[in-house]
Design a protein around this motif. Sequence first.
Motif, short mmCIF file in Angstrom:
data_model
loop_
_atom_site.label_atom_id
_atom_site.label_comp_id
_atom_site.label_asym_id
_atom_site.label_seq_id
_atom_site.Cartn_x
_atom_site.Cartn_y
_atom_site.Cartn_z
N THR A 33 -1.38 4.07 4.16
CA THR A 33 -2.12 2.84 4.51
C THR A 33 -1.22 1.85 5.26
N GLY B 109 0.78 -1.23 0.00
CA GLY B 109 0.00 0.00 0.00
C GLY B 109 0.80 1.27 0.00
N THR B 110 0.12 2.37 0.23
CA THR B 110 0.76 3.67 0.29
C THR B 110 1.46 3.81 1.65
N VAL B 111 2.25 4.85 1.77
CA VAL B 111 2.91 5.12 3.05
C VAL B 111 1.85 5.26 4.15
#
Lengths: 313, 313
Positions: free
Chosen positions: A193, A189-191
């Motif tokens: 999430t 995921g993103t930083v």
Amino acid sequence: MRIALDAMGGDYAPEAIVKGALLAAPKLDKEDEILLIGKEDIIQSLLQEYGYTGSNIKIVNATQVVEMGEHPTKALTQKPDSSIAVGYGLLKAGKADAFCSAGNTGAMLVGAMFSVKAIEGILRPSIAGLVPKLKGGYGLILDVGANADCKPEVLEQFGELGSIYAKYVLEIENPKVGLMNLGEEEGKGTVVTQAAHQRLKANTNINFIGNIEGRDMFNDKADVIVCDGYTGNIILKLAESIYDILNEKNMHDPFFDKFNYEAEGGSPILGINGNAVIGHGVSSPLAICNMVKQAQKMVASKLSERFKRNYSA
Amino acid sequence: MRIALDAMGGDYAPEAIVKGALLAAPKLDKEDEILLIGKEDIIQSLLQEYGYTGSNIKIVNATQVVEMGEHPTKALTQKPDSSIAVGYGLLKAGKADAFCSAGNTGAMLVGAMFSVKAIEGILRPSIAGLVPKLKGGYGLILDVGANADCKPEVLEQFGELGSIYAKYVLEIENPKVGLMNLGEEEGKGTVVTQAAHQRLKANTNINFIGNIEGRDMFNDKADVIVCDGYTGNIILKLAESIYDILNEKNMHDPFFDKFNYEAEGGSPILGINGNAVIGHGVSSPLAICNMVKQAQKMVASKLSERFKRNYSA
């Protein structure tokens, strides 16, 4: 209980709203009331035209209207007697137990922050969307547009807010909370999430089941789907468009029919000192009726009080 | 042209892949070849078993296999004779014009970066997904998972990469580029999408039409849909799940049938020095066949050369 309903908000207001109130009125308990807020003479003549003879619809006069395209903050400042401002005034004063409007979404959100305000301890109130589930019933996705960017601690709190709504309004025992992500593994995921995953995992107030993916939206993996408002808004509108396409193709099915916004009526604002529901701009009388019923359920389950209790500790 | 195909990648490899090659072979031009990469003895005996008698399927031996769950970088380092490593080796050496695999997505992406590498000037290569359109044909959404977080300048470049693919492979004249967002107004969205909007608007190489919303995914507003890989991945998997649900309910329609991943076969990696396509893990023979046909189109349209020319200026 008294449910305030903005008679002037929505693309088909005031006609569709008044009709919706007429549909909802007989479904409420005897002592319950609907407070129709807006231009008294117009509402009065519509009630007459539609042959209303009951006693549990009351009118609260509001001389101004926030239009759909108006800038929320500006509109509420310049129109203190608008139906949205008056509605929140009633909610704040305890003269209404819930406030529903299919009007300007931004104004509904700003109005909440100006009047009843966020519950102390809530970082960012959230607009939640109801998600039809294949097994029957509904789940919840939040946020769906109030907060485009969300910090990990905000996403964590969405998991808590959603759990409370799912437990008491949707009556789901020990609701499963899933973080919308691009893979199941916790490092995905993103930083944001990735950090949110760790916080949700460590949170003992909720039943976090880990990451879920786009394909898990309608299955039984999670009852409460956590994501930022940018993502949730896109997902919700995509799902709505699927319903529209199926409808145009004359393909009908009880599950997909629940994608119709009319089925549930509105999106609750969670985390404020009061119960508020935002309806779809194109709300029909049926959608309005269902929004009122949803508000009734929120009041009956003491939703706002439960939020307050949870965060005042 | 020569299209390299990873015989060992995918949940149903090598059988489904070899069968897919057999489906694709007669559809290629006479002088075209499919290079099946993997364990020679296994592939040879499958070709015999399936009664292959043609001459345009060749075998390239590779003794190792990157498994679906393996860590991409580790696997490629430890398995230099894996089918993915060998495939990219052929692509880099010019012995193949395209490389297709339904194997480990991460390894396909890392393999590209290790071997043929990103084109100079490309900030982040992207995996693009094909989007069926209601009017017929396909659009493109990128990124769908290679880059979870994207800076505004990366999103801007996705608009360029997608435009080139749409123009030359999908043969869409002056493709319309839309930025996936939570509202149409240019001030809407996350901090990143707001900044990306301004960059896309100022970019004279592309036909930017502004923000689009989740409900615009399948309509005619945009041919190229720009978003970060987190969002694109969720959208794509959500759309796939809709197909699965409709299928289970025995609801069929030519438009929704195109949601089936088999219809197009794979997701191209854009912005690298070569043509590469990643197939779905569950790829069937039909999906493999369509992936090979897609690769053929990419080669025929000189896609990789066009990217290089665009960024070398």
